[in-house]
Design a protein around this motif. Sequence first.
Motif, mmCIF file in Angstrom:
data_model
loop_
_atom_site.group_PDB
_atom_site.id
_atom_site.type_symbol
_atom_site.label_atom_id
_atom_site.label_comp_id
_atom_site.label_asym_id
_atom_site.label_seq_id
_atom_site.Cartn_x
_atom_site.Cartn_y
_atom_site.Cartn_z
ATOM 1 N N ASP A 53 0.825 -1.191 0.000
ATOM 2 C CA ASP A 53 0.000 0.000 0.000
ATOM 3 C C ASP A 53 0.870 1.257 0.000
ATOM 4 O O ASP A 53 2.064 1.220 0.293
ATOM 5 C CB ASP A 53 -0.914 0.011 1.219
ATOM 6 C CG ASP A 53 -1.907 -1.145 1.196
ATOM 7 O OD1 ASP A 53 -2.204 -1.632 0.095
ATOM 8 O OD2 ASP A 53 -2.368 -1.540 2.283
ATOM 9 N N GLU A 54 0.244 2.377 -0.324
ATOM 10 C CA GLU A 54 0.945 3.659 -0.291
ATOM 11 C C GLU A 54 1.453 3.944 1.116
ATOM 12 O O GLU A 54 0.774 3.691 2.113
ATOM 13 C CB GLU A 54 -0.011 4.763 -0.734
ATOM 14 C CG GLU A 54 0.610 6.150 -0.731
ATOM 15 C CD GLU A 54 -0.396 7.220 -1.082
ATOM 16 O OE1 GLU A 54 -0.057 8.408 -0.989
ATOM 17 O OE2 GLU A 54 -1.542 6.847 -1.430
ATOM 18 N N ILE A 55 2.680 4.475 1.206
ATOM 19 C CA ILE A 55 3.284 4.754 2.503
ATOM 20 C C ILE A 55 2.775 6.101 3.027
ATOM 21 O O ILE A 55 2.838 7.120 2.327
ATOM 22 C CB ILE A 55 4.822 4.781 2.400
ATOM 23 C CG1 ILE A 55 5.345 3.432 1.889
ATOM 24 C CG2 ILE A 55 5.432 5.116 3.755
ATOM 25 C CD1 ILE A 55 5.008 2.272 2.782
ATOM 26 N N GLN A 56 2.273 6.091 4.264
ATOM 27 C CA GLN A 56 1.810 7.306 4.923
ATOM 28 C C GLN A 56 2.412 7.375 6.317
ATOM 29 O O GLN A 56 2.663 6.346 6.946
ATOM 30 C CB GLN A 56 0.280 7.331 5.009
ATOM 31 C CG GLN A 56 -0.415 7.359 3.657
ATOM 32 C CD GLN A 56 -1.935 7.397 3.787
ATOM 33 O OE1 GLN A 56 -2.479 7.149 4.868
ATOM 34 N NE2 GLN A 56 -2.610 7.716 2.704
ATOM 35 N N TYR A 57 2.628 8.601 6.796
ATOM 36 C CA TYR A 57 3.230 8.812 8.106
ATOM 37 C C TYR A 57 2.286 9.615 8.989
ATOM 38 O O TYR A 57 1.702 10.615 8.549
ATOM 39 C CB TYR A 57 4.563 9.552 7.984
ATOM 40 C CG TYR A 57 5.641 8.761 7.273
ATOM 41 C CD1 TYR A 57 6.460 7.881 7.975
ATOM 42 C CD2 TYR A 57 5.830 8.884 5.901
ATOM 43 C CE1 TYR A 57 7.440 7.146 7.322
ATOM 44 C CE2 TYR A 57 6.810 8.155 5.237
ATOM 45 C CZ TYR A 57 7.608 7.287 5.959
ATOM 46 O OH TYR A 57 8.574 6.562 5.308
ATOM 47 N N ASP A 58 2.139 9.154 10.240
ATOM 48 C CA ASP A 58 1.432 9.914 11.269
ATOM 49 C C ASP A 58 2.450 10.267 12.345
ATOM 50 O O ASP A 58 3.257 9.418 12.753
ATOM 51 C CB ASP A 58 0.295 9.097 11.875
ATOM 52 C CG ASP A 58 -0.861 8.921 10.898
ATOM 53 O OD1 ASP A 58 -1.396 9.940 10.444
ATOM 54 O OD2 ASP A 58 -1.202 7.769 10.585
ATOM 55 N N TRP A 59 2.361 11.518 12.824
ATOM 56 C CA TRP A 59 3.398 12.031 13.725
ATOM 57 C C TRP A 59 2.851 12.196 15.141
ATOM 58 O O TRP A 59 1.748 12.698 15.345
ATOM 59 C CB TRP A 59 3.907 13.372 13.208
ATOM 60 C CG TRP A 59 4.482 13.269 11.834
ATOM 61 C CD1 TRP A 59 3.813 13.363 10.650
ATOM 62 C CD2 TRP A 59 5.848 13.011 11.502
ATOM 63 N NE1 TRP A 59 4.669 13.192 9.599
ATOM 64 C CE2 TRP A 59 5.935 12.973 10.085
ATOM 65 C CE3 TRP A 59 7.014 12.814 12.252
ATOM 66 C CZ2 TRP A 59 7.125 12.753 9.409
ATOM 67 C CZ3 TRP A 59 8.204 12.592 11.589
ATOM 68 C CH2 TRP A 59 8.256 12.569 10.182
ATOM 69 N N TYR A 60 3.654 11.754 16.121
ATOM 70 C CA TYR A 60 3.270 11.844 17.530
ATOM 71 C C TYR A 60 4.464 12.343 18.332
ATOM 72 O O TYR A 60 5.620 12.034 18.026
ATOM 73 C CB TYR A 60 2.834 10.468 18.062
ATOM 74 C CG TYR A 60 1.593 9.927 17.401
ATOM 75 C CD1 TYR A 60 0.331 10.147 17.947
ATOM 76 C CD2 TYR A 60 1.676 9.210 16.211
ATOM 77 C CE1 TYR A 60 -0.812 9.659 17.334
ATOM 78 C CE2 TYR A 60 0.536 8.717 15.585
ATOM 79 C CZ TYR A 60 -0.695 8.951 16.149
ATOM 80 O OH TYR A 60 -1.830 8.458 15.534
ATOM 81 N N GLY A 105 1.643 17.911 11.244
ATOM 82 C CA GLY A 105 2.927 17.369 10.838
ATOM 83 C C GLY A 105 4.032 17.655 11.841
ATOM 84 O O GLY A 105 3.800 18.277 12.885
ATOM 85 N N PRO A 106 5.249 17.229 11.561
ATOM 86 C CA PRO A 106 6.350 17.356 12.507
ATOM 87 C C PRO A 106 6.914 18.766 12.548
ATOM 88 O O PRO A 106 6.634 19.593 11.656
ATOM 89 C CB PRO A 106 7.381 16.371 11.941
ATOM 90 C CG PRO A 106 7.133 16.410 10.456
ATOM 91 C CD PRO A 106 5.644 16.557 10.309
ATOM 92 N N PRO A 107 7.730 19.087 13.558
ATOM 93 C CA PRO A 107 8.405 20.393 13.603
ATOM 94 C C PRO A 107 9.368 20.554 12.426
ATOM 95 O O PRO A 107 9.762 19.582 11.788
ATOM 96 C CB PRO A 107 9.160 20.345 14.943
ATOM 97 C CG PRO A 107 8.521 19.244 15.724
ATOM 98 C CD PRO A 107 8.010 18.253 14.731
ATOM 99 N N GLN A 108 9.743 21.779 12.180
ATOM 100 C CA GLN A 108 10.679 22.067 11.103
ATOM 101 C C GLN A 108 12.118 21.796 11.556
ATOM 102 O O GLN A 108 12.430 21.759 12.736
ATOM 103 C CB GLN A 108 10.545 23.529 10.667
ATOM 104 C CG GLN A 108 9.166 23.878 10.124
ATOM 105 C CD GLN A 108 8.845 23.117 8.850
ATOM 106 O OE1 GLN A 108 9.689 23.001 7.963
ATOM 107 N NE2 GLN A 108 7.623 22.602 8.755
#
Length: 210
Positions: A2-9, A67-70
């Motif tokens: 499947d398509e790769i997706q990222y969730d940020w914690y 999303g994640p910090p810069q």
Amino acid sequence: MDEIQYDWYQNDDVLVACVNEGVLGMFRLILNARRPKWKYYPVNSRGWDHLHQQIFWTFKFDHLQDGPPQGLPPLPPLPPLPKKTSIAWERVFPKHRYYFALLFPRTALWIGKSGGTARIWYVLEEDLYESYFGDGIFREFKGAVFTTKKAAKEYAASQSVPYSYGCIVKSMLLQRKLGMIKVINHETDVFAHYSTFMILWKLERSNQFR
């Protein structure tokens, strides 16, 4: 795949990138480290379980919707993955396993004298304070295994402390057949961290057969 997706914690200085909701593993970054570097935890590994519980069971991490910090180091590429990956607890702690009877001769003899099948009871121990306020829920087998339900329940009651330390009695059926011991009717759950081999190993070396 499947398509790769990222969730940020994030939890304080710990940042986690869950790959496809953690099914394809997780990346962890310590933000205040001298040289921050991503570490990958494959699905079903101990480190993955530790993070998975904190994020999805005890909710110690905040979900970063934006999303994640810069300014972070780039995520490394994913390691080679199988075509199908899933959170398969039974693969880690199988319900059905075969062992050579020669590994557990006293246990095999006892099963034979019991008609070819015999049930045992074992105790899983849980630090309730850790479950409520710590990093996750971990029910550990620490060696308490019995050939009677009564003895197992008495032991569990003697070790339990309300709101502090809990014990859960579980059982499994053992069958001896053609030089093998088969573990059947064995329940597992996502919080139980042990193997059937550990239980048989402790049973073989216990005083239950005296």
